[in-house]
Design an enzyme around this catalytic site. Structure first.
Site, PDB file in Angstrom:
ATOM      1  N   GLU A   1      83.747 -19.210 -25.630  1.00 24.83           N
ATOM      2  CA  GLU A   1      82.520 -19.914 -26.000  1.00 24.83           C
ATOM      3  C   GLU A   1      81.944 -20.542 -24.720  1.00 24.83           C
ATOM      4  O   GLU A   1      82.603 -21.350 -24.062  1.00 24.83           O
ATOM      5  CB  GLU A   1      82.872 -20.996 -27.027  1.00 24.83           C
ATOM      6  CG  GLU A   1      81.683 -21.603 -27.691  1.00 24.83           C
ATOM      7  CD  GLU A   1      82.068 -22.561 -28.830  1.00 24.83           C
ATOM      8  OE1 GLU A   1      83.158 -23.163 -28.782  1.00 24.83           O
ATOM      9  OE2 GLU A   1      81.260 -22.704 -29.753  1.00 24.83           O
TER      10      GLU A   1
ATOM     11  N   SER B   1      86.174 -28.412 -31.344  1.00 22.65           N
ATOM     12  CA  SER B   1      86.747 -27.199 -30.764  1.00 22.65           C
ATOM     13  C   SER B   1      87.846 -26.619 -31.657  1.00 22.65           C
ATOM     14  O   SER B   1      88.499 -27.345 -32.415  1.00 22.65           O
ATOM     15  CB  SER B   1      87.334 -27.514 -29.392  1.00 22.65           C
ATOM     16  OG  SER B   1      88.374 -28.464 -29.529  1.00 22.65           O
TER      17      SER B   1
ATOM     18  N   LYS C   1      85.013 -41.119 -37.067  1.00 27.98           N
ATOM     19  CA  LYS C   1      85.268 -41.356 -35.647  1.00 27.98           C
ATOM     20  C   LYS C   1      84.257 -40.558 -34.827  1.00 27.98           C
ATOM     21  O   LYS C   1      84.302 -39.328 -34.804  1.00 27.98           O
ATOM     22  CB  LYS C   1      86.688 -40.917 -35.268  1.00 27.98           C
ATOM     23  CG  LYS C   1      87.070 -41.397 -33.879  1.00 27.98           C
ATOM     24  CD  LYS C   1      88.053 -40.501 -33.157  1.00 27.98           C
ATOM     25  CE  LYS C   1      87.444 -39.290 -32.539  1.00 27.98           C
ATOM     26  NZ  LYS C   1      86.424 -39.538 -31.509  1.00 27.98           N
TER      27      LYS C   1
ATOM     28  N   CYS D   1      77.553 -24.695 -31.547  1.00 27.83           N
ATOM     29  CA  CYS D   1      78.596 -23.724 -31.889  1.00 27.83           C
ATOM     30  C   CYS D   1      77.997 -22.441 -32.463  1.00 27.83           C
ATOM     31  O   CYS D   1      78.694 -21.448 -32.596  1.00 27.83           O
ATOM     32  CB  CYS D   1      79.600 -24.338 -32.842  1.00 27.83           C
ATOM     33  SG  CYS D   1      78.800 -25.169 -34.198  1.00 27.83           S
TER      34      CYS D   1
ATOM     35  N   TRP E   1      79.890 -34.316 -29.953  1.00 21.97           N
ATOM     36  CA  TRP E   1      78.750 -34.961 -29.290  1.00 21.97           C
ATOM     37  C   TRP E   1      77.472 -34.120 -29.349  1.00 21.97           C
ATOM     38  O   TRP E   1      76.410 -34.608 -29.025  1.00 21.97           O
ATOM     39  CB  TRP E   1      79.088 -35.248 -27.818  1.00 21.97           C
ATOM     40  CG  TRP E   1      79.707 -34.067 -27.121  1.00 21.97           C
ATOM     41  CD1 TRP E   1      81.036 -33.867 -26.893  1.00 21.97           C
ATOM     42  CD2 TRP E   1      79.034 -32.915 -26.620  1.00 21.97           C
ATOM     43  NE1 TRP E   1      81.231 -32.656 -26.294  1.00 21.97           N
ATOM     44  CE2 TRP E   1      80.022 -32.044 -26.106  1.00 21.97           C
ATOM     45  CE3 TRP E   1      77.702 -32.521 -26.542  1.00 21.97           C
ATOM     46  CZ2 TRP E   1      79.710 -30.813 -25.526  1.00 21.97           C
ATOM     47  CZ3 TRP E   1      77.392 -31.295 -25.978  1.00 21.97           C
ATOM     48  CH2 TRP E   1      78.393 -30.459 -25.472  1.00 21.97           C
TER      49      TRP E   1
ATOM     50  N   GLU F   1      85.040 -27.079 -38.982  1.00 20.19           N
ATOM     51  CA  GLU F   1      83.901 -26.330 -38.440  1.00 20.19           C
ATOM     52  C   GLU F   1      84.138 -26.259 -36.939  1.00 20.19           C
ATOM     53  O   GLU F   1      83.971 -27.251 -36.233  1.00 20.19           O
ATOM     54  CB  GLU F   1      82.595 -27.049 -38.821  1.00 20.19           C
ATOM     55  CG  GLU F   1      81.407 -26.140 -38.806  1.00 20.19           C
ATOM     56  CD  GLU F   1      80.757 -26.128 -37.460  1.00 20.19           C
ATOM     57  OE1 GLU F   1      81.101 -25.242 -36.646  1.00 20.19           O
ATOM     58  OE2 GLU F   1      79.922 -26.994 -37.210  1.00 20.19           O
TER      59      GLU F   1
HETATM   60  P1  ADP Z   1      84.120 -30.966 -27.760  1.00 19.66           P
HETATM   61  O1  ADP Z   1      84.347 -29.867 -26.805  1.00 19.66           O
HETATM   62  O2  ADP Z   1      82.919 -30.837 -28.626  1.00 19.66           O
HETATM   63  O3  ADP Z   1      84.256 -32.340 -27.153  1.00 19.66           O
HETATM   64  P2  ADP Z   1      86.559 -31.557 -29.112  1.00 19.66           P
HETATM   65  O4  ADP Z   1      87.248 -30.749 -30.147  1.00 19.66           O
HETATM   66  O5  ADP Z   1      87.320 -31.908 -27.876  1.00 19.66           O
HETATM   67  O6  ADP Z   1      85.251 -30.756 -28.803  1.00 19.66           O
HETATM   68  O7  ADP Z   1      86.027 -32.924 -29.726  1.00 19.66           O
HETATM   69  C1  ADP Z   1      85.473 -33.041 -31.018  1.00 19.66           C
HETATM   70  C2  ADP Z   1      85.913 -34.361 -31.599  1.00 19.66           C
HETATM   71  O8  ADP Z   1      87.320 -34.377 -31.683  1.00 19.66           O
HETATM   72  C3  ADP Z   1      85.516 -35.586 -30.779  1.00 19.66           C
HETATM   73  O9  ADP Z   1      85.181 -36.653 -31.648  1.00 19.66           O
HETATM   74  C4  ADP Z   1      86.797 -35.904 -30.033  1.00 19.66           C
HETATM   75  O10 ADP Z   1      86.883 -37.263 -29.661  1.00 19.66           O
HETATM   76  C5  ADP Z   1      87.817 -35.563 -31.092  1.00 19.66           C
HETATM   77  N1  ADP Z   1      89.174 -35.321 -30.600  1.00 19.66           N
HETATM   78  C6  ADP Z   1      89.556 -34.697 -29.462  1.00 19.66           C
HETATM   79  N2  ADP Z   1      90.896 -34.673 -29.366  1.00 19.66           N
HETATM   80  C7  ADP Z   1      91.382 -35.307 -30.468  1.00 19.66           C
HETATM   81  C8  ADP Z   1      92.703 -35.623 -30.965  1.00 19.66           C
HETATM   82  N3  ADP Z   1      93.791 -35.274 -30.300  1.00 19.66           N
HETATM   83  N4  ADP Z   1      92.793 -36.278 -32.135  1.00 19.66           N
HETATM   84  C9  ADP Z   1      91.690 -36.635 -32.827  1.00 19.66           C
HETATM   85  N5  ADP Z   1      90.440 -36.370 -32.413  1.00 19.66           N
HETATM   86  C10 ADP Z   1      90.281 -35.712 -31.256  1.00 19.66           C
END
Ligand code: ADP
Length: 498
Positions: free
Chosen positions: A399, A247, A192, A302, A168, A268
């Site tokens: 972080e 993440s 997605k 990041c 986001w 990344e």
């Molecule tokens: P942030 O802290 O930036 O939200 P995330 O790694 O949680 O970092 O999210 C980054 C992306 O990964 C978002 O599009 C989130 O919806 C997606 N995401 C989170 N968990 C999953 C999962 N288990 N499978 C696929 N996508 C995921």
């Protein structure tokens, strides 16, 4: 100041072209509701208003998007790069023509100030323009072989159907720097978006549609259940590559999920960027650079400075310079042009940042500036400086992803390098020094994918963006960004004398 953090000034907004606000999924060139008819809400983090209700897709829609992407990719890959380039250039032009609307949409769904949102939209477009050109320069090779009646040829071909999962904090640019090289070389993409900020991506897809991108090449799947869509993208054998920004925790999970079908991966992931300030540096430049890196997007990138490491002899002087910069900031609704720093993406994210500050203060850190967090449901945080911090605190290891600058002390160059490397992350690092030799020694001695020497804002389409260690793998942007979307094929021409 606490009062200001509670105020969520509502600023009216509207789009010049309201049809850019797309709330459905984009599959095979069509805008569609979720099969279930379900939607999820997108909130403005500055005001908590509902910006839109967006189609909430699941596994069936994901499979349809993958099937459509597979069919479309074959025809797209067969076209000359020049034809693909023409469509990408048109898409770039439409984004720039609609820059203001896209920036407003981004600010209302993400919170970043309008000036930063405008910058991100232009940055997002720049990847499309760049790869529209680079796609024409995907060269092969002729290899010298020991047999005189053979010739070895290497050609580059598109990886095929790709999936992108994006975060986001850069709702537009994190899509375009993946999808632009993919489309340029003849791949197709299923993207997605994050559930917090899907509207920038759907608006970009609308513009791709208007640019004449053939159906099925870009599919956008908004969902509130990332895991459901993500599981399908990672396990479906038709998808040949996953490109992810987010993440480290989720990146590792997705890497494991992709292992069974051995997909190509670009990851990344998180960072823990040091800014090393030596006593021979221009301190005003260093303070301004550290602040620009630290507080950009309210600390939610990041590559934001996470640990500011300052030589002990100039520590107090540096903190005083940094305080001057922070004193000019104004927190609030990003649509208000006088505001310099917007809200944190969610209240939960704010609580996580607060826990890091509480941990540091609980262990003896002092607050040199800011330190206030909005109460109740407020998502505003004061840009903060923490002194008297040490490497045992969470702010050294984790972080922060918020506008908190912990300032650590070091005494020698060796110690600074060791502190910078004392992390599992390795994305961006910055150093400030007036000594040429030192800038080389330190830049080469630290384990990071990107290093800024006397410069803290260096991202653009021209550079290879990416990290080492647990910050990920692969590079985005620049001529290296193309490599992520092509396979190398060897062709042996034999028996040429026969
Ligand atoms: P942030 O802290 O930036 O939200 P995330 O790694 O949680 O970092 O999210 C980054 C992306 O990964 C978002 O599009 C989130 O919806 C997606 N995401 C989170 N968990 C999953 C999962 N288990 N499978 C696929 N996508 C995921």
């Amino acid at each position: 100041m606490s009062q200001a953090l509670q105020e969520t000034a509502r600023v009216d907004w509207s789009l010049n072209d309201p049809s850019l606000l797309r709330t459905q999924a984009y599959i095979n060139g069509e805008w569609v509701d979720a099969d279930s008819g379900k939607t999820f809400k997108v909130y403005n983090p500055a005001t908590h208003e509902v910006v839109a209700e967006v189609a909430d897709v699941g596994v069936d829609e994901t499979r349809r998007a993958i099937d459509a992407a597979a069919v479309a990719q074959k025809a797209w890959a067969a076209k000359p790069a020049m034809e693909r380039s023409v469509v990408l250039r048109k898409w770039n032009d439409l984004i720039l023509e609609n820059l203001e609307d896209l920036a407003i949409l981004m600010t209302v769904e993400q919170g970043k100030i309008l000036a930063e949102a405008r910058g991100e939209v232009a940055y997002a477009a720049s990847f499309i323009e760049w790869f529209a050109e680079e796609g024409k320069r995907v060269y092969g090779d002729v290899l010298p072989l020991p047999q005189t009646d053979r010739r070895g040829i290497v050609i580059k071909q598109p990886v095929g159907v790709c999936a992108a999962i994006t975060p986001w904090n850069f709702p537009a640019a994190m899509l375009t720097r993946k999808v632009a090289p993919a489309l340029a070389v003849g791949c197709s993409m299923i993207a997605k978006p994050p559930h917090e900020t899907p509207l920038s991506m759907t608006a970009l897809a609308e513009l791709a549609h208007r640019a004449g991108l053939p159906a099925g090449l870009l599919n956008v799947l908004p969902t509130s259940t990332a895991k459901v869509v993500g599981d399908e993208l990672c396990s479906n054998p038709t998808v040949r590559k996953l490109t992810f920004t987010g993440s480290t925790k989720v990146g590792k999970l997705l890497t494991r999920q992709c292992a069974d079908t051995l997909k190509r991966l670009s990851m990344e992931l998180g960072g823990n960027a040091p800014v090393i300030v030596f006593d021979d540096a221009d301190l005003e430049l260093a303070a301004k650079g550290a602040a620009a890196s630290k507080y950009r997007n309210s600390g939610q990138t990041c590559i934001c400075a996470n640990r500011i490491l300052v030589q002990d002899t100039i520590y107090d002087e540096f903190v005083a310079e940094l305080k001057k910069v922070v004193g000019t900031y104004k927190v609030g609704n990003g649509l208000d042009e006088s505001v310099t720093h917007g809200p944190i993406i969610t209240r939960k994210a704010l609580e996580d940042i607060k826990a890091l500050v509480d941990d540091a203060v609980g262990h003896g850190a002092t607050v040199a500036a800011g330190g206030e967090f909005g109460e109740g449901d407020s998502q505003f945080v004061e840009p903060t400086i923490l002194c008297n911090v040490n490497p045992d605190m969470r702010v050294f290891k984790e972080e922060i992803f918020g506008p908190i600058a912990p300032i650590f002390k070091f005494s020698t160059e060796e110690e600074a390098i060791a502190m910078a490397n004392d992390t599992e992350f390795g994305l961006a690092a910055y150093l400030y020094t007036g000594d040429q030799g030192r800038s080389w020694r330190v830049a080469e001695g630290i384990e990071y994918g990107m290093v800024g020497v006397n410069e803290s804002l260096f991202t653009s389409q021209y550079i290879p963006f990416g990290g080492v260690k647990e910050s990920g793998q692969g590079r985005e942007g620049s001529r290296y960004g193309i490599d992520e979307y092509v396979e190398t094929k060897f062709i042996c021409l034999g028996n040429l004398d026969a």
